[in-house]
Every structure is written in structure tokens, then in C-alpha cells.
Motif scaffolding. Structure first.
Motif, mmCIF file in Angstrom:
data_model
loop_
_atom_site.group_PDB
_atom_site.id
_atom_site.type_symbol
_atom_site.label_atom_id
_atom_site.label_comp_id
_atom_site.label_asym_id
_atom_site.label_seq_id
_atom_site.Cartn_x
_atom_site.Cartn_y
_atom_site.Cartn_z
ATOM 1 N N GLY A 172 16.191 19.250 48.775
ATOM 2 C CA GLY A 172 16.662 20.148 47.725
ATOM 3 C C GLY A 172 16.721 21.586 48.154
ATOM 4 N N MET A 173 15.771 21.996 48.990
ATOM 5 C CA MET A 173 15.794 23.367 49.497
ATOM 6 C C MET A 173 17.085 23.628 50.269
ATOM 7 N N LEU A 174 17.480 22.661 51.093
ATOM 8 C CA LEU A 174 18.703 22.818 51.871
ATOM 9 C C LEU A 174 19.950 22.654 51.011
ATOM 10 N N LEU A 175 19.880 21.770 50.022
ATOM 11 C CA LEU A 175 21.018 21.602 49.111
ATOM 12 C C LEU A 175 21.300 22.900 48.352
ATOM 13 N N GLN A 176 20.239 23.620 48.025
ATOM 14 C CA GLN A 176 20.425 24.887 47.332
ATOM 15 C C GLN A 176 21.246 25.848 48.189
ATOM 16 N N ASN A 177 20.944 25.895 49.475
ATOM 17 C CA ASN A 177 21.727 26.738 50.389
ATOM 18 C C ASN A 177 23.169 26.256 50.482
ATOM 19 N N ARG A 178 23.349 24.925 50.515
ATOM 20 C CA ARG A 178 24.709 24.379 50.594
ATOM 21 C C ARG A 178 25.509 24.736 49.344
ATOM 22 N N LEU A 179 24.863 24.659 48.182
ATOM 23 C CA LEU A 179 25.544 25.005 46.935
ATOM 24 C C LEU A 179 26.000 26.459 46.949
ATOM 25 N N MET A 180 25.126 27.341 47.409
ATOM 26 C CA MET A 180 25.499 28.749 47.433
ATOM 27 C C MET A 180 26.674 28.981 48.384
ATOM 28 N N SER A 181 26.629 28.327 49.537
ATOM 29 C CA SER A 181 27.737 28.470 50.489
ATOM 30 C C SER A 181 29.027 27.897 49.914
ATOM 31 N N PHE A 182 28.917 26.775 49.198
ATOM 32 C CA PHE A 182 30.089 26.159 48.576
ATOM 33 C C PHE A 182 30.733 27.108 47.563
ATOM 34 N N LEU A 183 29.897 27.778 46.778
ATOM 35 C CA LEU A 183 30.415 28.642 45.713
ATOM 36 C C LEU A 183 30.826 30.021 46.210
ATOM 37 N N TYR A 184 30.098 30.547 47.190
ATOM 38 C CA TYR A 184 30.304 31.949 47.577
ATOM 39 C C TYR A 184 30.574 32.155 49.064
ATOM 40 N N GLY A 185 30.659 31.050 49.815
ATOM 41 C CA GLY A 185 30.952 31.165 51.238
ATOM 42 C C GLY A 185 29.707 31.491 52.042
ATOM 43 N N GLU A 186 29.800 31.239 53.340
ATOM 44 C CA GLU A 186 28.692 31.587 54.227
ATOM 45 C C GLU A 186 28.480 33.093 54.178
ATOM 46 N N ASP A 187 27.250 33.505 53.955
ATOM 47 C CA ASP A 187 26.887 34.932 53.878
ATOM 48 C C ASP A 187 27.674 35.676 52.808
ATOM 49 N N GLY A 188 28.157 34.953 51.786
ATOM 50 C CA GLY A 188 28.887 35.606 50.702
ATOM 51 C C GLY A 188 30.327 35.914 51.024
ATOM 52 N N SER A 189 30.862 35.283 52.062
ATOM 53 C CA SER A 189 32.210 35.631 52.543
ATOM 54 C C SER A 189 33.305 35.345 51.519
ATOM 55 N N ALA A 190 33.056 34.460 50.547
ATOM 56 C CA ALA A 190 34.083 34.150 49.545
ATOM 57 C C ALA A 190 34.157 35.203 48.440
ATOM 58 N N LEU A 191 33.199 36.116 48.403
ATOM 59 C CA LEU A 191 33.240 37.197 47.416
ATOM 60 C C LEU A 191 34.216 38.274 47.878
ATOM 61 N N SER A 192 35.123 38.671 46.994
ATOM 62 C CA SER A 192 36.032 39.773 47.325
ATOM 63 C C SER A 192 35.274 41.090 47.283
ATOM 64 N N ASP A 193 35.858 42.125 47.893
ATOM 65 C CA ASP A 193 35.246 43.452 47.852
ATOM 66 C C ASP A 193 35.079 43.921 46.413
ATOM 67 N N GLU A 194 36.044 43.585 45.571
ATOM 68 C CA GLU A 194 35.973 43.994 44.163
ATOM 69 C C GLU A 194 34.810 43.299 43.458
ATOM 70 N N GLU A 195 34.599 42.019 43.757
ATOM 71 C CA GLU A 195 33.485 41.292 43.150
ATOM 72 C C GLU A 195 32.143 41.837 43.620
#
Length: 357
Positions: free
Chosen positions: A160-183
């Protein structure tokens, strides 16, 4: 082992209101044997929570904060929740938060990667080396049984600890890369982030002792001279001059690690520093700010997703990644709040004290 989720669950009861520990002792082996390990205690989003998992959190809650208290005693006076009820509520809270992760991952089709599975195997090998008396997997789980951690619970929580990291990457990309500058900018504004450079002239020595009056006065005079020079400089070249002065005169021990300034939010820096920074617009330079560290001259910068955020723990991450974590934490809270929770017969009002009657 099992430390990553230790911040979950319900808040601990207020110590000031709690009675004095009575030295009560309990036979937790007998308590565990009250139900079969695969007895269903509750369901979270349709997933079964079994007795072995629930009991681990029940025992852990008691051992790590309630040991010595009588489970039948009220926490804060007659009519209040008992320690046994609190332990059960906290255990249910841990189970809820763990299963929210696994159920959300299943809903979104998020699974562990091969790399994650290698990490799990490496964790097991590390735990075998540290905890197993005979260096075997069986020896590890013999040790963990003394903490009421079954093999199934061990694997579920570590996965579950690792799944939590996978979920965050799925939603927001590795290191938050899926977040736009505006977001990133919107999230940073929501949480009050600022990026600030400063020139610090310290009024303490390396051991933290205050300098003498004459030495401190000399630091103040130097700060006034630097500020006067900055104020007299043409506006177009003022930030460049500030950087030159910072490199030459600042006595901040963190400058080498944060040459582009500190990105932070409320509660990270000393109050005087934060208040002065908040009063500035990007590009603005403060007057002389006195704190317990010395005399500061601040330059507030515009936020950038690549700014390195200084956390109260001393760790640092990019603002983009930090904003992704904050958004994920908000998502997680929403998932917990909206989760479907059903208790099996009798467990909704379960009291840990009932195991020892």
C-alpha cells in the motif's frame, strides 16, 4: 517496519485530560485468539478488512500510546469515550485509510510496477537481516508474530505504501510533471508559498551564542550601509546588485544549498522573516529585519515551479512536486471522507476492553 502509515488514524486523546496510567496489563495473545484471523470486521469500498489487520492496529494503538491505561477507563471524565473505544476507533481509522488506497488503485487500474515489486523484495531481505533470528523468511514472520503482524498484513501495508506513490504519479505525473505551471501557481497561492532571497548578517556565533553589544552594533551598521546602497541603485539593476551583495556579505549557512532563495510557506521560517516577506510584492526589497538570527535584508522573488521548497523537516523538493503532493493529500482526504464503510456484526461499537472480560 510499518512506519510509513503511522501518521494515519484518529488523533490521540489529549494527555492533559487523561487519567493517570494505572499500570494495567493485558494478555494480547488471548485477545487476538478471540476471533479467527480471517474474520471480517468491516468493509471499505467493498474490500474486506479482516481481524488480523484490525487487531494489528488495535494492538499498535495501545502499545504506542495507551500502554498502562485501563481500557475501561474514560479518557476525559465520566461519560467520555473509554480508552478501549478509542483504540478500536483508531484501528478502524487505520484500516479505512489503508483500504482507501488499495480500492482507489483498483478503481483507476493502478498497479505496482516491476520496480516496485523489486523494492518489496529488497525490503523483505532487509527486514530478514535485521529481525530474523535465523536469517530466514520464516524467522522474520516468527518475529513479526510477536507484534501481531501476519504475513498478509505485512505485505498489504508495504504494498500500500508503494501503491500510494503509484497513485500520485498516475494522477500528477512523476515529480508532479503532469501539473501545468498555472496549476502550480494556483496551488502555491492557495497554500501561501513565497520565494525569498536574503542577506543575513548574523548576531550569533557558530555555537548560537549572542555576539557582544559592540559586534552586534557593527552588524547593524553594515546592514544599514548595504540597504542604503541598494536603495540608491537604479531600479533596473537593483536585483543584480542584491545578488552580488548576497554572495559577498550574507552569512546564511544555507546559502550554498539555496542560492536562488528559499521557497516556503507559513510556519517554516522565523516569524519576523515571514511577516516581512509577506508584506513584499515580487521584486520588492525590505528594510532591515531583525530576528533571533541577526539582521536580514529580503528580496521577494516571483514563484517558479522549479523553486526548491524548504520544508520544516529540513528536506527540500521542487515547488511543482510539493504542489502535486498537496493536491494528492487533498484528494486522499476526500476519498477517506466519501468512502463506503460497513461493519460486520457487532464491530461498529467494538470496545477493545471486551477482549479481556
Amino acid at each position: 517496519i510499518l512506519s510509513a502509515l503511522s501518521g494515519c488514524g484518529t488523533e490521540a486523546p489529549e494527555e492533559s485530560a487523561a487519567p493517570t496510567a494505572s499500570g494495567a496489563e493485558y494478555d494480547w495473545e488471548t485477545g487476538y485468539a478471540a476471533y479467527e484471523p480471517d474474520t471480517v470486521v468491516m468493509r471499505v469500498n467493498g474490500e474486506d478488512v479482516l481481524w488480523d489487520e484490525f487487531f494489528y492496529w488495535l494492538y499498535s494503538t495501545y502499545a504506542n500510546g495507551l500502554a498502562g491505561y485501563d481500557l475501561s477507563d474514560p479518557i476525559s471524565g465520566e461519560g467520555s469515550m473509554s480508552f478501549g473505544q478509542y483504540a478500536a476507533m483508531n484501528a478502524a481509522g487505520y484500516c479505512l485509510e489503508c483500504h482507501v488506497i488499495s480500492s482507489k488503485a483498483e478503481e483507476l487500474g493502478v498497479t505496482l510496477t516491476d520496480g516496485d515489486r523489486e523494492m518489496l523484495e529488497a525490503q523483505i531481505e532487509s527486514d530478514i537481516e535485521e529481525y530474523s533470528a535465523d536469517g530466514t523468511r520464516a524467522g522474520l514472520f516468527e518475529y513479526l508474530a510477536g507484534l501481531f503482524v501476519t504475513e498478509r498484513v505485512y505485505e498489504f501495508i508495504n504494498s500500500g505504501m508503494l501503491l500510494q506513490n503509484r497513485l500520485m504519479s498516475f494522477l500528477y505525473g512523476e515529480d508532479g510533471s503532469a501539473l501545468s505551471d498555472e496549476e502550480v501557481a494556483l496551488t502555491a497561492e492557495q497554500y501561501g508559498f513565497m520565494t525569498v532571497k536574503h542577506i543575513l548578517l548574523r548576531t550569533t556565533d557558530d555555537s548560537g551564542e549572542a555576539l557582544g553589544e559592540a559586534a552586534a552594533s557593527a552588524k547593524r551598521e553594515q546592514a544599514e550601509e548595504l540597504l542604503s546602497e541598494l536603495e540608491a541603485a537604479p531600479e533596473a539593476g537593483r536585483e543584480a546588485l542584491f545578488d552580488e551583495m548576497m554572495a559577498e556579505y550574507s552569512e546564511d549557512p544555507g546559502l550554498a544549498n539555496f542560492p536562488d532563495g528559499y521557497c516556503f510557506t507559513e510556519g517554516t521560517m522565523v516569524t519576523e522573516f515571514e511577516d516581512a516577506a509577506r508584506a513584499l510584492e515580487p521584486g520588492g526589497i525590505s528594510g532591515i529585519v531583525e530576528s533571533s538570527n541577526g539582521y536580514h535584508i529580503l528580496l521577494r522573488e516571483s514563484l517558479s515551479p522549479d523553486d526548491m521548497v524548504l520544508l520544516s523537516t529540513g528536506d527540500s523538493y521542487t515547488l511543482r512536486y510539493t504542489c502535486a503532493v498537496l493536491r494528492f493529500n487533498a484528494d486522499y482526504s476526500d476519498w477517506v471522507e466519501s468512502a463506503s464503510v460497513e461493519y460486520a456484526g457487532g464491530f461498529e461499537s467494538f470496545d477493545a476492553a471486551s477482549l479481556f472480560e
